[in-house]
Design a protein around this motif. Structure first.
Motif, PDB file in Angstrom:
ATOM      1  N   GLN A 153      29.945  47.830  45.080  1.00 47.84           N
ATOM      2  CA  GLN A 153      30.716  47.484  43.937  1.00 47.84           C
ATOM      3  C   GLN A 153      29.735  46.984  42.981  1.00 47.84           C
ATOM      4  N   GLU A 154      29.701  47.593  41.793  1.00 50.24           N
ATOM      5  CA  GLU A 154      28.708  47.041  40.559  1.00 50.24           C
ATOM      6  C   GLU A 154      29.259  45.886  39.876  1.00 50.24           C
ATOM      7  N   ALA A 155      28.741  44.622  39.599  1.00 55.46           N
ATOM      8  CA  ALA A 155      29.232  43.878  38.929  1.00 55.46           C
ATOM      9  C   ALA A 155      28.290  43.528  37.958  1.00 55.46           C
ATOM     10  N   GLU A 156      28.606  43.550  36.530  1.00 54.10           N
ATOM     11  CA  GLU A 156      27.829  42.854  35.647  1.00 54.10           C
ATOM     12  C   GLU A 156      28.113  41.761  34.780  1.00 54.10           C
ATOM     13  N   THR A 157      29.446  41.826  34.562  1.00 52.61           N
ATOM     14  CA  THR A 157      30.069  40.546  33.594  1.00 52.61           C
ATOM     15  C   THR A 157      30.520  39.682  34.531  1.00 52.61           C
ATOM     16  N   LEU A 158      30.599  38.313  33.821  1.00 52.58           N
ATOM     17  CA  LEU A 158      30.924  37.367  34.620  1.00 52.58           C
ATOM     18  C   LEU A 158      32.495  37.460  35.337  1.00 52.58           C
ATOM     19  N   ALA A 159      33.374  38.398  34.569  1.00 49.72           N
ATOM     20  CA  ALA A 159      34.697  38.710  35.209  1.00 49.72           C
ATOM     21  C   ALA A 159      34.584  39.325  36.515  1.00 49.72           C
ATOM     22  N   GLU A 160      33.662  40.305  36.410  1.00 53.51           N
ATOM     23  CA  GLU A 160      33.462  41.256  37.570  1.00 53.51           C
ATOM     24  C   GLU A 160      32.982  40.644  38.753  1.00 53.51           C
ATOM     25  N   ARG A 161      31.928  39.831  38.419  1.00 57.98           N
ATOM     26  CA  ARG A 161      31.411  38.850  39.636  1.00 57.98           C
ATOM     27  C   ARG A 161      32.097  38.028  40.187  1.00 57.98           C
ATOM     28  N   MET A 162      33.207  37.652  39.494  1.00 58.37           N
ATOM     29  CA  MET A 162      34.109  36.480  39.807  1.00 58.37           C
ATOM     30  C   MET A 162      35.142  37.416  40.759  1.00 58.37           C
ATOM     31  N   LEU A 163      35.798  38.338  39.807  1.00 54.97           N
ATOM     32  CA  LEU A 163      36.903  38.703  40.766  1.00 54.97           C
ATOM     33  C   LEU A 163      37.019  40.102  41.595  1.00 54.97           C
ATOM     34  N   LEU A 164      35.783  40.852  41.355  1.00 57.32           N
ATOM     35  CA  LEU A 164      35.722  42.104  42.439  1.00 57.32           C
ATOM     36  C   LEU A 164      35.467  41.764  43.721  1.00 57.32           C
ATOM     37  N   PRO A 165      34.784  40.860  44.016  1.00 59.61           N
ATOM     38  CA  PRO A 165      34.380  40.699  45.370  1.00 59.61           C
ATOM     39  C   PRO A 165      35.809  40.160  46.310  1.00 59.61           C
ATOM     40  N   TYR A 166      36.668  38.985  45.626  1.00 57.98           N
ATOM     41  CA  TYR A 166      37.550  38.415  45.876  1.00 57.98           C
ATOM     42  C   TYR A 166      38.716  39.474  46.233  1.00 57.98           C
ATOM     43  N   ALA A 167      38.951  40.121  45.297  1.00 62.06           N
ATOM     44  CA  ALA A 167      40.069  41.459  45.289  1.00 62.06           C
ATOM     45  C   ALA A 167      39.583  42.216  46.428  1.00 62.06           C
ATOM     46  N   PHE A 168      38.266  42.462  46.682  1.00 59.75           N
ATOM     47  CA  PHE A 168      37.930  43.521  47.787  1.00 59.75           C
ATOM     48  C   PHE A 168      38.438  42.653  49.239  1.00 59.75           C
ATOM     49  N   ALA A 169      37.946  41.491  49.055  1.00 58.36           N
ATOM     50  CA  ALA A 169      38.204  40.748  50.629  1.00 58.36           C
ATOM     51  C   ALA A 169      39.751  40.568  50.688  1.00 58.36           C
ATOM     52  N   ARG A 236      31.940  54.080  54.917  1.00 56.39           N
ATOM     53  CA  ARG A 236      31.185  53.285  53.905  1.00 56.39           C
ATOM     54  C   ARG A 236      29.827  53.699  53.706  1.00 56.39           C
ATOM     55  N   ALA A 237      29.337  53.614  52.532  1.00 55.77           N
ATOM     56  CA  ALA A 237      28.044  53.856  52.070  1.00 55.77           C
ATOM     57  C   ALA A 237      27.386  53.259  51.020  1.00 55.77           C
ATOM     58  N   GLU A 238      27.471  51.926  51.039  1.00 56.61           N
ATOM     59  CA  GLU A 238      27.000  51.108  50.144  1.00 56.61           C
ATOM     60  C   GLU A 238      25.498  51.293  49.839  1.00 56.61           C
ATOM     61  N   HIS A 239      24.672  51.905  50.668  1.00 57.93           N
ATOM     62  CA  HIS A 239      23.463  52.014  50.699  1.00 57.93           C
ATOM     63  C   HIS A 239      22.872  53.478  49.936  1.00 57.93           C
ATOM     64  N   MET A 240      23.979  54.380  49.812  1.00 57.00           N
ATOM     65  CA  MET A 240      23.733  55.469  49.051  1.00 57.00           C
ATOM     66  C   MET A 240      24.649  55.655  47.805  1.00 57.00           C
ATOM     67  N   GLY A 241      25.643  54.996  47.509  1.00 55.15           N
ATOM     68  CA  GLY A 241      26.504  55.166  46.285  1.00 55.15           C
ATOM     69  C   GLY A 241      27.071  53.751  45.862  1.00 55.15           C
ATOM     70  N   SER A 242      27.353  53.769  44.567  1.00 61.10           N
ATOM     71  CA  SER A 242      28.097  52.528  43.999  1.00 61.10           C
ATOM     72  C   SER A 242      29.135  53.107  42.952  1.00 61.10           C
ATOM     73  N   VAL A 243      29.887  52.006  42.414  1.00 61.27           N
ATOM     74  CA  VAL A 243      30.731  52.228  41.469  1.00 61.27           C
ATOM     75  C   VAL A 243      30.813  51.051  40.718  1.00 61.27           C
ATOM     76  N   ARG A 244      31.211  51.466  39.358  1.00 65.43           N
ATOM     77  CA  ARG A 244      31.269  50.248  38.441  1.00 65.43           C
ATOM     78  C   ARG A 244      32.791  50.665  37.737  1.00 65.43           C
ATOM     79  N   MET A 245      33.914  50.005  38.702  1.00 63.43           N
ATOM     80  CA  MET A 245      35.325  50.432  38.426  1.00 63.43           C
ATOM     81  C   MET A 245      35.696  49.860  36.949  1.00 63.43           C
ATOM     82  N   TYR A 246      35.226  48.718  36.591  1.00 65.12           N
ATOM     83  CA  TYR A 246      35.771  47.981  35.267  1.00 65.12           C
ATOM     84  C   TYR A 246      34.618  47.439  34.464  1.00 65.12           C
ATOM     85  N   ASP A 247      34.622  47.331  33.223  1.00 61.55           N
ATOM     86  CA  ASP A 247      33.424  46.684  32.391  1.00 61.55           C
ATOM     87  C   ASP A 247      33.925  45.968  31.571  1.00 61.55           C
ATOM     88  N   SER A 248      35.029  45.072  31.714  1.00 59.72           N
ATOM     89  CA  SER A 248      35.445  44.134  31.128  1.00 59.72           C
ATOM     90  C   SER A 248      36.567  43.227  31.552  1.00 59.72           C
TER      91      SER A 248
END
Length: 354
Positions: A153-169, A236-248
């Motif tokens: 999971q790629e996360a660039e904005t503060l909202a992404e860094r805060m919410l995406l790992p939690y949602a995944f967990a 899973r293949a975090e070592h070979m691919g990534s996704v940025r699902m949301y940008d805001s």
């Protein structure tokens, strides 16, 4: 019951459920690196709607002659950028009654290609060049007909860094990897962001046409594959691919509203565990307040750290300190999604009601 006992019970519940989530995620097989493998005929299908900012990344991940972009009525330069990169572009057919965009576009891509294997990848993903041969070798060696892959999971904005790992967990608190990857599967899980399927199995399922009214078509496909006896695996293949699902933050809200409650409806046993984890996590702040009000200050300091510490493996950075905020923001979004779904209201995703 004394406040301290309640706090201990809540802390134990949070720890057990979130450790279970991490355990099940890490139990998903990891695609091993392979280089120089001879590939069978693979058609790579990229459904894309309004993806001009990201489409070049995924197209640069694969040989141009293997890829077809299915332009899902974009209103930007998505198709033009793909053509500039010498990639074949076709237009998705108009949406029929009850059909949704992505399944409709995926089906059009499958019908327009001839590869023995079909790899459906979202336009917001990107991959190392070694990914395709590694995935194909894995599928062939394991005698699989369908493989879905979770990516980093790629996360660039503060909202992404805060919410995406939690949602995944939270998502994985309800997953049982043994059941998902059983023969046959007893629970259904797939990641439509990256889905490999043999053309024979795809036709046997009826393709995306069989799930073209489902908002979470990947889980619907997994369920259908199990019913048809198709050999599947979630990896899973975090070592070979990534996704940025949301940008805001707005995109995160719309995406979660679209998916969260509907996913729980598909898997009742998953839903029970996710709801329990959500209730315990939401109890964190009231229990913390009770500890402080009753003079358990040192205990409150330890209890305050529980969400950030137990969720750190998902965040892998100081952003884990934002986990308490994520609990309540996500809870608001999830409740809003539930209310909208129960009232029959549609969410808006990429300018289209779903």
């Amino acid at each position: 019951m004394p406040v301290l006992s309640v706090a201990i019970a809540v802390a134990i519940g949070i720890v057990l459920l979130l450790r279970k989530a991490r355990y099940n995620f890490e139990r998903l097989p990891k695609i091993p690196y392979v280089s120089g493998a001879q590939l069978p005929e693979v058609s790579i299908i990229v459904p894309a709607r309004n993806e001009e900012a990201r489409i070049a990344r995924v197209l640069g991940s694969f040989p141009e002659d293997m890829v077809v972009v299915v332009d899902d009525h974009s209103e930007d330069r998505t198709a033009e950028i793909a053509r500039e990169m010498d990639v074949r572009v076709i237009s998705a057919p108009p949406l029929g009654e009850g059909k949704l965009g992505k399944p409709n576009a995926c089906m059009a891509g499958a019908e327009a290609t001839e590869g023995e294997w079909l790899l459906f990848v979202d336009a917001d993903t990107k991959y190392a060049r070694v990914f395709l041969p590694s995935l194909m070798r894995y599928a062939m060696e394991q005698d699989l007909e369908m493989v879905s892959v979770f990516l980093k999971q790629e996360a660039e904005t503060l909202a992404e860094r805060m919410l995406l790992p939690y949602a995944f967990a939270l998502y994985f608190t309800g997953v049982n990897t043994g059941s998902v990857n059983g023969r046959p599967p007893r629970e259904w899980l797939a990641n439509g962001q990256c889905l490999l399927v043999s053309r024979k199995a795809y036709k046997r399922m009826g393709g995306h046409a069989a799930v073209d009214s489902s908002v979470i078509e990947d889980v619907a496909l997994a369920k259908l594959a199990a019913e048809k006896g198709i050999k599947t695996r979630v990896t899973r293949a975090e070592h070979m691919g990534s996704v940025r699902m949301y940008d805001s933050f707005g995109a995160i809200v719309r995406g979660f509203e679209k998916n969260s409650f509907r996913f729980l409806q598909q898997n009742p046993m998953t839903a029970v565990q996710v709801v329990l984890a959500s209730v315990l996590l939401t109890s964190w702040l009231p229990v913390l307040a009770l500890l402080l009000l009753n003079g358990y200050n040192r205990h409150a300091m330890l209890f305050a750290l529980v969400p950030s510490v137990i969720l750190f493996p998902w965040y892998r950075s100081a952003a884990a300190l934002l986990a308490p905020a994520a609990i309540y923001v996500f809870q608001f979004i999830a409740l809003n999604s539930m209310v909208k779904t129960l009232l029959g209201k549609k969410s808006v995703w990429k300018g289209r009601e779903v």
